[in-house]
Design a protein around this motif. Structure first.
Motif, PDB file in Angstrom:
ATOM      1  N   ARG A   1     -43.318  32.422  15.159  1.00  0.00           N
ATOM      2  CA  ARG A   1     -43.343  33.877  14.966  1.00  0.00           C
ATOM      3  C   ARG A   1     -44.723  34.335  14.474  1.00  0.00           C
ATOM      4  NH1 ARG A   1     -38.464  36.676  14.553  1.00  0.00           N
ATOM      5  NH2 ARG A   1     -39.400  38.088  13.022  1.00  0.00           N
ATOM      6  N   ILE A   2     -45.363  33.492  13.642  1.00  0.00           N
ATOM      7  CA  ILE A   2     -46.719  33.807  13.185  1.00  0.00           C
ATOM      8  C   ILE A   2     -47.690  33.783  14.359  1.00  0.00           C
ATOM      9  CG2 ILE A   2     -48.648  32.955  11.794  1.00  0.00           C
ATOM     10  CD1 ILE A   2     -46.602  32.056   9.717  1.00  0.00           C
ATOM     11  N   ASP A   3     -47.535  32.800  15.259  1.00  0.00           N
ATOM     12  CA  ASP A   3     -48.399  32.729  16.448  1.00  0.00           C
ATOM     13  C   ASP A   3     -48.279  34.006  17.287  1.00  0.00           C
ATOM     14  OD1 ASP A   3     -49.277  30.217  15.742  1.00  0.00           O
ATOM     15  OD2 ASP A   3     -47.762  29.171  16.937  1.00  0.00           O
ATOM     16  N   ALA A   4     -47.054  34.457  17.460  1.00  0.00           N
ATOM     17  CA  ALA A   4     -46.841  35.683  18.238  1.00  0.00           C
ATOM     18  C   ALA A   4     -47.437  36.897  17.528  1.00  0.00           C
ATOM     19  CB  ALA A   4     -45.350  35.891  18.472  1.00  0.00           C
ATOM     20  N   ALA A   5     -47.320  36.914  16.186  1.00  0.00           N
ATOM     21  CA  ALA A   5     -47.870  38.041  15.432  1.00  0.00           C
ATOM     22  C   ALA A   5     -49.391  38.046  15.497  1.00  0.00           C
ATOM     23  CB  ALA A   5     -47.403  37.973  13.981  1.00  0.00           C
TER      24      ALA A   5
ATOM     25  N   LYS B   1     -49.155  42.326   8.977  1.00  0.00           N
ATOM     26  CA  LYS B   1     -47.964  42.375   8.119  1.00  0.00           C
ATOM     27  C   LYS B   1     -46.940  41.331   8.574  1.00  0.00           C
ATOM     28  CE  LYS B   1     -49.047  45.747   5.325  1.00  0.00           C
ATOM     29  NZ  LYS B   1     -49.174  45.521   3.865  1.00  0.00           N
ATOM     30  N   GLY B   2     -46.817  41.181   9.894  1.00  0.00           N
ATOM     31  CA  GLY B   2     -45.889  40.178  10.412  1.00  0.00           C
ATOM     32  C   GLY B   2     -46.326  38.765  10.064  1.00  0.00           C
ATOM     33  N   ILE B   3     -47.620  38.525  10.072  1.00  0.00           N
ATOM     34  CA  ILE B   3     -48.139  37.205   9.692  1.00  0.00           C
ATOM     35  C   ILE B   3     -47.785  36.902   8.235  1.00  0.00           C
ATOM     36  CG2 ILE B   3     -50.237  35.846   9.337  1.00  0.00           C
ATOM     37  CD1 ILE B   3     -51.502  37.448  11.638  1.00  0.00           C
ATOM     38  N   GLU B   4     -48.035  37.868   7.364  1.00  0.00           N
ATOM     39  CA  GLU B   4     -47.740  37.676   5.940  1.00  0.00           C
ATOM     40  C   GLU B   4     -46.244  37.489   5.711  1.00  0.00           C
ATOM     41  OE1 GLU B   4     -49.316  41.046   3.972  1.00  0.00           O
ATOM     42  OE2 GLU B   4     -51.423  40.532   4.361  1.00  0.00           O
ATOM     43  N   ARG B   5     -45.436  38.306   6.385  1.00  0.00           N
ATOM     44  CA  ARG B   5     -43.989  38.244   6.189  1.00  0.00           C
ATOM     45  C   ARG B   5     -43.416  36.893   6.622  1.00  0.00           C
ATOM     46  NH1 ARG B   5     -43.120  42.449   8.559  1.00  0.00           N
ATOM     47  NH2 ARG B   5     -42.660  41.700  10.665  1.00  0.00           N
TER      48      ARG B   5
ATOM     49  N   LEU C   1     -41.589  33.905   4.557  1.00  0.00           N
ATOM     50  CA  LEU C   1     -40.250  33.464   4.946  1.00  0.00           C
ATOM     51  C   LEU C   1     -40.211  31.971   5.248  1.00  0.00           C
ATOM     52  CD1 LEU C   1     -39.153  36.415   7.290  1.00  0.00           C
ATOM     53  CD2 LEU C   1     -38.267  35.876   5.006  1.00  0.00           C
ATOM     54  N   GLY C   2     -41.347  31.417   5.672  1.00  0.00           N
ATOM     55  CA  GLY C   2     -41.395  29.984   5.954  1.00  0.00           C
ATOM     56  C   GLY C   2     -41.188  29.121   4.729  1.00  0.00           C
ATOM     57  N   ALA C   3     -41.345  29.710   3.527  1.00  0.00           N
ATOM     58  CA  ALA C   3     -41.117  28.952   2.301  1.00  0.00           C
ATOM     59  C   ALA C   3     -39.628  28.741   2.027  1.00  0.00           C
ATOM     60  CB  ALA C   3     -41.751  29.667   1.112  1.00  0.00           C
ATOM     61  N   ILE C   4     -38.771  29.567   2.645  1.00  0.00           N
ATOM     62  CA  ILE C   4     -37.335  29.475   2.378  1.00  0.00           C
ATOM     63  C   ILE C   4     -36.741  28.140   2.828  1.00  0.00           C
ATOM     64  CG2 ILE C   4     -35.078  30.486   2.906  1.00  0.00           C
ATOM     65  CD1 ILE C   4     -36.419  33.209   2.992  1.00  0.00           C
TER      66      ILE C   4
END
Length: 301
Positions: A123-127, A134-138, A142-145
């Motif tokens: 999802r980060i790659d797509a962002a 904002k999508g990269i940060e979000r 979320l990847g820490a969960i």
């Protein structure tokens, strides 16, 4: 009996420690730190530090290179300390019957955490392609969960539902004293095994003189400060006979227990600084230390 608030705090710490290990790297994810925190929460720092320190020595020579997983000694320290304090298990026995098996088992949860985190990585790659900061940060957060849950869930379920199982295992072991004695001995040997693994992968042959010097300094300083400690004990006996006003001014003579490690630490810092300066000079003279074939030399490793 482990209280609900203790389970909650240990679960939250387990979720945090893996994220700290991967990002902040403040050593909060190390086994010795886990033993300290768990001992503090359970009310027995001595047991926590003993178990955490033993497991820290056990994994000294174990690392994660690339995407490799390793045994989760940190979670093992949490569970071993909690059950050791709650159920009165000997620390050495808790290490072999709880910490080591748990550390090995949680390797699979480490793999699961790595696999599930890739969802957010894509999802980060797509962002990135959309320039969606904002999508990269979000998605990064979320990847820490998955990482947090890979430690928090096993620790929570083990603390909440594993008490009776652990007690049953301990009762069986206690019925056969020779098994308990063997496991206790194995627990005491684990720090030595950790040192052996570490020495196996270090360039010991090339730096054997440093190893010998360190051993000699440790032996000499321990003997030296043991005599100083004896002197301090004698002085404290004399201080006890003096008036309180006089004794308060010279009471510092009674505490020499930390001196051996202080002396060893000072010598270690000196050698580390000397080695660093020497390596800087070598790097200026020869920028590349890799062989022509691209093989990494010992110092680079």
């Amino acid at each position: 009996m482990i209280q609900w608030w203790q389970i909650l705090l240990l679960t939250l710490y387990s979720a945090y420690q893996i994220c700290d290990e991967l990002t902040i790297v403040s050593s909060a994810g190390s086994p010795v730190f886990a033993g300290f925190i768990t001992g503090l929460i359970m009310g027995d720092l001595t047991t926590g530090l003993f178990i955490g320190g033993s497991l820290q020595l056990f994994v000294l020579g174990v690392g994660t290179f690339g995407g490799a997983s390793r045994i989760d000694a940190t979670s093992g320290a949490v569970l071993a300390t909690a059950f050791s304090v709650a159920q009165g298990i000997k620390p050495e026995l808790a290490i072999t019957t709880i910490a080591v098996p748990v550390a090995a088992l949680l390797t699979y949860f480490d793999i699961l955490g790595r696999m599930t985190t890739t969802f957010f990585a894509h999802r980060i790659d797509a962002a990135i392609e959309r320039f969606d900061y904002k999508g990269i940060e979000r998605n990064y957060l979320l990847g820490a969960i998955p990482w947090a849950l890979s430690r928090a869930l096993p620790v929570f379920f083990a603390l909440r539902f594993g008490g009776e199982f652990v007690q049953g295992v301990v009762n069986v072991v206690k019925e056969y004293q020779w098994i308990a004695d063997g496991l206790t001995l194995a627990g005491r040997m684990l720090p030595g095994l950790g040192f052996a693994i570490l020495l196996r992968y270090l360039p010991v042959r090339r730096n054997l003189h440093y190893l010998a010097m360190g051993f000699g300094l440790t032996a000499m300083l321990t003997v030296l400060y043991a005599n100083v400690s004896s002197l301090g004990g004698a002085v404290s006996g004399i201080i006890a006979t003096l008036p309180k006003e006089v004794a308060a001014n010279i009471a510092f003579l009674n505490d020499f227990k930390g001196l051996p490690m202080i002396g060893i630490t000072i010598v270690g810092i000196f050698l580390a600084v000397a080695h660093f300066k020497n390596s800087q000079k070598v790097a200026v003279a020869a920028p590349s230390t890799s062989s022509e074939s691209g093989e990494i030399e010992d110092d680079e490793f």
